[in-house]
Design an enzyme around this catalytic site. Structure first.
Site, PDB file in Angstrom:
ATOM      1  N   GLY A  44       0.835  -1.196   0.000  1.00  0.00           N
ATOM      2  CA  GLY A  44       0.000   0.000   0.000  1.00  0.00           C
ATOM      3  C   GLY A  44       0.868   1.244   0.000  1.00  0.00           C
ATOM      4  N   GLN A  49       2.910  10.098   0.780  1.00  0.00           N
ATOM      5  CA  GLN A  49       4.218   9.424   0.827  1.00  0.00           C
ATOM      6  C   GLN A  49       5.045   9.675  -0.432  1.00  0.00           C
ATOM      7  OE1 GLN A  49       2.404   5.470   2.158  1.00  0.00           O
ATOM      8  NE2 GLN A  49       4.423   5.466   3.132  1.00  0.00           N
ATOM      9  N   CYS A  92       5.989   0.488   7.240  1.00  0.00           N
ATOM     10  CA  CYS A  92       5.551   1.607   6.416  1.00  0.00           C
ATOM     11  C   CYS A  92       6.709   1.968   5.494  1.00  0.00           C
ATOM     12  CB  CYS A  92       5.196   2.786   7.322  1.00  0.00           C
ATOM     13  SG  CYS A  92       4.714   4.265   6.427  1.00  0.00           S
ATOM     14  N   LEU A  93       6.419   2.229   4.225  1.00  0.00           N
ATOM     15  CA  LEU A  93       7.500   2.513   3.267  1.00  0.00           C
ATOM     16  C   LEU A  93       8.230   3.820   3.588  1.00  0.00           C
ATOM     17  CD1 LEU A  93       5.890   1.305  -0.086  1.00  0.00           C
ATOM     18  CD2 LEU A  93       7.436   0.068   1.447  1.00  0.00           C
ATOM     19  N   HIS A 134      -4.329   1.828   7.738  1.00  0.00           N
ATOM     20  CA  HIS A 134      -2.983   2.410   7.752  1.00  0.00           C
ATOM     21  C   HIS A 134      -2.880   3.541   6.721  1.00  0.00           C
ATOM     22  CE1 HIS A 134       1.566   1.955   8.004  1.00  0.00           C
ATOM     23  NE2 HIS A 134       1.406   2.675   6.910  1.00  0.00           N
ATOM     24  N   GLU A 135      -3.338   3.267   5.486  1.00  0.00           N
ATOM     25  CA  GLU A 135      -3.224   4.266   4.416  1.00  0.00           C
ATOM     26  C   GLU A 135      -4.175   5.441   4.653  1.00  0.00           C
ATOM     27  OE1 GLU A 135      -0.685   3.930   2.770  1.00  0.00           O
ATOM     28  OE2 GLU A 135      -0.339   1.794   3.036  1.00  0.00           O
ATOM     29  N   HIS A 138      -2.609   7.975   6.821  1.00  0.00           N
ATOM     30  CA  HIS A 138      -1.631   8.822   6.125  1.00  0.00           C
ATOM     31  C   HIS A 138      -2.286  10.087   5.556  1.00  0.00           C
ATOM     32  CE1 HIS A 138       2.272   6.901   5.989  1.00  0.00           C
ATOM     33  NE2 HIS A 138       1.766   5.731   5.643  1.00  0.00           N
TER      34      HIS A 138
END
Ligand code: NI
Length: 193
Positions: A44, A49, A92-93, A134-135, A138
């Site tokens: 994701g 991000q 997380c990226l 999670h997304e 963000h």
């Protein structure tokens, strides 16, 4: 490809603007986000991000670029209802190699728009439910490190401080602009939402 920004890039705390029209640029950005996500082995990725302050995120819970049917783009997502709790390990990226346990709702009833303008309402659980939450966070400037329990917070402290040092060093060397400049860019992009 759009580079993924790391903590503490100001884009990660910038409140994303709702998408009011789906332009070709937005479609292209979504496609580029998939490339960036696969390159980083993620499942994701949220627009902030890649320093785009828009309420858009993508998921492919298989993480497999071959499984195009699992690619989904979510615009202006909302969480309508949360049921139960489930604790699971998350990464997380924007925090490479940091993994910690996070408690989230077990089942979520959600609403969003797709790139072709369709309104979707559905119930998600398991990895799709966890990844959606999670997304979604963000898009509101909320990061998984904000959701750690007391032990997780202590365990993650060193890694988080290291990301912060790296960011400052990159700015000192002129590899990335100052936070003030990065914020000014985000404000400009936000006007185009
Ligand atoms: Ni993340």
């Amino acid at each position: 490809m759009l580079p993924i920004v790391l903590h503490p890039h100001p884009a990660l705390r910038f409140k994303a603007r709702p998408v009011t029209r789906v332009t070709d640029t937005l479609r292209q950005q979504a496609m580029q986000m998939f490339e960036s996500m696969y390159e980083a082995n993620g499942v994701g990725l949220a627009a902030p991000q890649v320093a785009l302050p828009y309420q858009m995120f993508i998921l492919n819970t298989s993480g497999d670029p071959e499984q195009k049917d699992l690619e989904k783009v979510f615009l202006n997502p909302e969480v309508l209802e949360k049921t139960g709790t489930a604790e699971g390990t998350e990464g997380c990226l924007s925090f490479p190699e940091l993994f910690q346990k996070v408690r989230r709702a077990k089942i979520v009833r959600v609403k969003y728009q797709t790139l072709d303008g369709t309104e979707v309402e559905e119930t998600l659980s398991g990895l799709p439910g966890k990844a959606f939450q999670h997304e979604y966070d963000h898009l509101h400037g909320v990061l998984f490190i904000d959701k750690l329990g007391p032990i997780g917070k202590i365990a993650a402290r060193g890694a988080i401080a290291a990301f912060e040092r790296m960011h400052q060093q990159a700015q000192k060397k002129g590899e990335i602009p100052s936070d003030a400049e990065l914020l000014a860019r985000l404000e400009e992009l936000a006007k185009l939402a």
